[in-house]
Motif scaffolding. Structure first.
Motif, PDB file in Angstrom:
ATOM      1  N   ALA A  84       0.853  -1.199   0.000  1.00 24.81           N
ATOM      2  CA  ALA A  84       0.000   0.000   0.000  1.00 24.81           C
ATOM      3  C   ALA A  84       0.884   1.242   0.000  1.00 24.81           C
ATOM      4  N   PRO A  85       0.448   2.286  -0.705  1.00 27.74           N
ATOM      5  CA  PRO A  85       1.214   3.539  -0.692  1.00 27.74           C
ATOM      6  C   PRO A  85       1.036   4.279   0.629  1.00 27.74           C
ATOM      7  N   ASP A  86       1.846   5.279   0.843  1.00 25.93           N
ATOM      8  CA  ASP A  86       1.720   6.154   2.005  1.00 25.93           C
ATOM      9  C   ASP A  86       2.057   7.564   1.539  1.00 25.93           C
ATOM     10  N   LYS A  87       1.968   8.534   2.431  1.00 24.34           N
ATOM     11  CA  LYS A  87       2.306   9.923   2.104  1.00 24.34           C
ATOM     12  C   LYS A  87       3.113  10.517   3.235  1.00 24.34           C
ATOM     13  N   LEU A  88       4.178  11.237   2.878  1.00 25.57           N
ATOM     14  CA  LEU A  88       4.903  12.055   3.830  1.00 25.57           C
ATOM     15  C   LEU A  88       4.113  13.353   3.934  1.00 25.57           C
ATOM     16  N   GLU A 103       8.941  20.093  -3.718  1.00 28.94           N
ATOM     17  CA  GLU A 103       8.902  19.284  -4.931  1.00 28.94           C
ATOM     18  C   GLU A 103       9.638  20.081  -6.004  1.00 28.94           C
ATOM     19  N   THR A 104      10.420  19.401  -6.841  1.00 32.89           N
ATOM     20  CA  THR A 104      11.109  20.072  -7.933  1.00 32.89           C
ATOM     21  C   THR A 104      10.604  19.496  -9.248  1.00 32.89           C
ATOM     22  N   VAL A 105      10.058  20.373 -10.075  1.00 36.68           N
ATOM     23  CA  VAL A 105       9.553  19.986 -11.395  1.00 36.68           C
ATOM     24  C   VAL A 105      10.120  20.963 -12.413  1.00 36.68           C
ATOM     25  N   LYS A 106      10.764  20.431 -13.437  1.00 34.08           N
ATOM     26  CA  LYS A 106      11.383  21.254 -14.489  1.00 34.08           C
ATOM     27  C   LYS A 106      12.279  22.337 -13.882  1.00 34.08           C
ATOM     28  N   GLN A 107      13.136  21.943 -12.977  1.00 35.30           N
ATOM     29  CA  GLN A 107      14.099  22.805 -12.304  1.00 35.30           C
ATOM     30  C   GLN A 107      13.453  23.934 -11.499  1.00 35.30           C
ATOM     31  N   GLN A 108      12.182  23.813 -11.202  1.00 37.23           N
ATOM     32  CA  GLN A 108      11.469  24.785 -10.364  1.00 37.23           C
ATOM     33  C   GLN A 108      11.051  24.084  -9.074  1.00 37.23           C
ATOM     34  N   MET A 109      11.417  24.671  -7.923  1.00 35.83           N
ATOM     35  CA  MET A 109      10.990  24.051  -6.672  1.00 35.83           C
ATOM     36  C   MET A 109       9.816  24.824  -6.098  1.00 35.83           C
ATOM     37  N   ARG A 110       8.946  24.055  -5.438  1.00 32.03           N
ATOM     38  CA  ARG A 110       7.787  24.664  -4.789  1.00 32.03           C
ATOM     39  C   ARG A 110       7.417  23.846  -3.561  1.00 32.03           C
ATOM     40  N   GLN A 111       6.874  24.521  -2.581  1.00 30.75           N
ATOM     41  CA  GLN A 111       6.447  23.847  -1.365  1.00 30.75           C
ATOM     42  C   GLN A 111       5.171  23.072  -1.652  1.00 30.75           C
ATOM     43  N   VAL A 112       5.082  21.846  -1.112  1.00 30.05           N
ATOM     44  CA  VAL A 112       3.884  21.020  -1.251  1.00 30.05           C
ATOM     45  C   VAL A 112       3.452  20.538   0.132  1.00 30.05           C
ATOM     46  N   LYS A 113       2.200  20.123   0.236  1.00 25.29           N
ATOM     47  CA  LYS A 113       1.673  19.644   1.512  1.00 25.29           C
ATOM     48  C   LYS A 113       2.113  18.220   1.825  1.00 25.29           C
ATOM     49  N   SER A 114       2.385  17.427   0.778  1.00 24.42           N
ATOM     50  CA  SER A 114       2.777  16.032   0.992  1.00 24.42           C
ATOM     51  C   SER A 114       3.485  15.495  -0.250  1.00 24.42           C
ATOM     52  N   LEU A 115       4.170  14.368  -0.059  1.00 33.20           N
ATOM     53  CA  LEU A 115       4.767  13.636  -1.171  1.00 33.20           C
ATOM     54  C   LEU A 115       4.407  12.164  -1.017  1.00 33.20           C
ATOM     55  N   GLU A 124      12.525   9.447  -3.001  1.00 35.90           N
ATOM     56  CA  GLU A 124      13.899   9.905  -2.848  1.00 35.90           C
ATOM     57  C   GLU A 124      13.917  11.418  -2.743  1.00 35.90           C
ATOM     58  N   LEU A 125      14.520  11.909  -1.676  1.00 43.23           N
ATOM     59  CA  LEU A 125      14.697  13.337  -1.471  1.00 43.23           C
ATOM     60  C   LEU A 125      16.189  13.601  -1.641  1.00 43.23           C
ATOM     61  N   GLY A 126      16.544  14.325  -2.710  1.00 42.29           N
ATOM     62  CA  GLY A 126      17.957  14.528  -3.010  1.00 42.29           C
ATOM     63  C   GLY A 126      18.213  15.871  -3.670  1.00 42.29           C
ATOM     64  N   ARG A 127      19.482  16.145  -3.901  1.00 45.80           N
ATOM     65  CA  ARG A 127      19.882  17.395  -4.548  1.00 45.80           C
ATOM     66  C   ARG A 127      19.279  17.481  -5.947  1.00 45.80           C
ATOM     67  N   GLY A 128      18.743  18.650  -6.277  1.00 39.44           N
ATOM     68  CA  GLY A 128      18.178  18.870  -7.604  1.00 39.44           C
ATOM     69  C   GLY A 128      16.822  18.220  -7.829  1.00 39.44           C
ATOM     70  N   SER A 129      16.241  17.640  -6.771  1.00 30.16           N
ATOM     71  CA  SER A 129      14.913  17.026  -6.902  1.00 30.16           C
ATOM     72  C   SER A 129      14.113  17.328  -5.633  1.00 30.16           C
ATOM     73  N   ASN A 130      13.153  16.498  -5.321  1.00 28.58           N
ATOM     74  CA  ASN A 130      12.362  16.703  -4.108  1.00 28.58           C
ATOM     75  C   ASN A 130      13.304  16.718  -2.905  1.00 28.58           C
ATOM     76  N   HIS A 131      12.977  17.545  -1.896  1.00 30.23           N
ATOM     77  CA  HIS A 131      13.866  17.693  -0.751  1.00 30.23           C
ATOM     78  C   HIS A 131      13.127  18.347   0.422  1.00 30.23           C
ATOM     79  N   LEU A 132      13.816  18.425   1.548  1.00 32.17           N
ATOM     80  CA  LEU A 132      13.306  19.127   2.718  1.00 32.17           C
ATOM     81  C   LEU A 132      14.059  20.441   2.851  1.00 32.17           C
TER      82      LEU A 132
END
Length: 174
Positions: A84-88, A103-115, A124-132
């Motif tokens: 089953a999936p889950d959400k952070l 969340e990073t989409v097309k080199q643009q980062m934006r705050q999201v409520k969950s992932l 995966e939360l890493g450099r150049g992608s989704n992160h905290l």
């Protein structure tokens, strides 16, 4: 004094054996309920066993030493071995007044409520992608420090993770 009745002796022996079996069964059941495995710095787990449930394990957590004391990034991987999936849904930390999920989409980062943490997959939360993003830092972390994250998941509850502070240019090996 009358001698013991054989059936009483048998019953007492049977009750003792039943008690031993009951205690053994309870010990095994309680041991199987353990939900955490401390795998050392940078990792944490929260395993929820059973069909239709997430089975999460957090690995590879780290915080690069930030250039300033205003904000820092946080990176880690959440693996889900469950069906089953889950959400952070949120994150808190002893270092920051606020932790944002980005969340990073097309080199643009934006705050999201969950992932999402997909079933039988990984977030995966890493450099150049989704992160905290750790905001309102209480102090500037330096290499060798340790940061505590509390990850809050929709289905799996909270998982505490210790993340080492690494060099500013640190990149983990794949």
């Amino acid at each position: 004094m009358s001698p013991r009745h054989p059936s009483r002796s048998y019953r007492r022996g049977f009750s003792g054996a039943a008690a031993v079996c009951t205690v053994a069964a309870l010990t095994l059941a309680l041991g199987a309920c353990s939900s955490t495995d401390d795998s050392g710095p940078g990792s944490g787990t929260d395993t929820k066993k059973g069909d239709g449930r997430p089975e999460l394990k957090v690995t590879g957590a780290y915080v690069p030493q930030p250039p300033t004391g205003k904000m820092a990034g946080g990176f880690l991987t959440v693996r889900n071995g469950g069906s089953a999936p889950d959400k952070l849904t949120s994150v808190s930390s002893d270092l920051a007044g606020e932790v944002e999920i980005h969340e990073t989409v097309k080199q643009q980062m934006r705050q999201v409520k969950s992932l999402k943490v997909p079933a039988n997959g990984a977030l995966e939360l890493g450099r150049g992608s989704n992160h905290l993003m750790l905001m309102d830092l209480k102090h500037k972390p330096v290499k060798g420090d340790e940061v505590t994250f509390i990850l809050h998941f929709e289905k799996s509850g909270s998982v505490t993770v210790k993340a080492p502070v690494e060099a500013t240019n640190y990149t983990p090996e794949k």
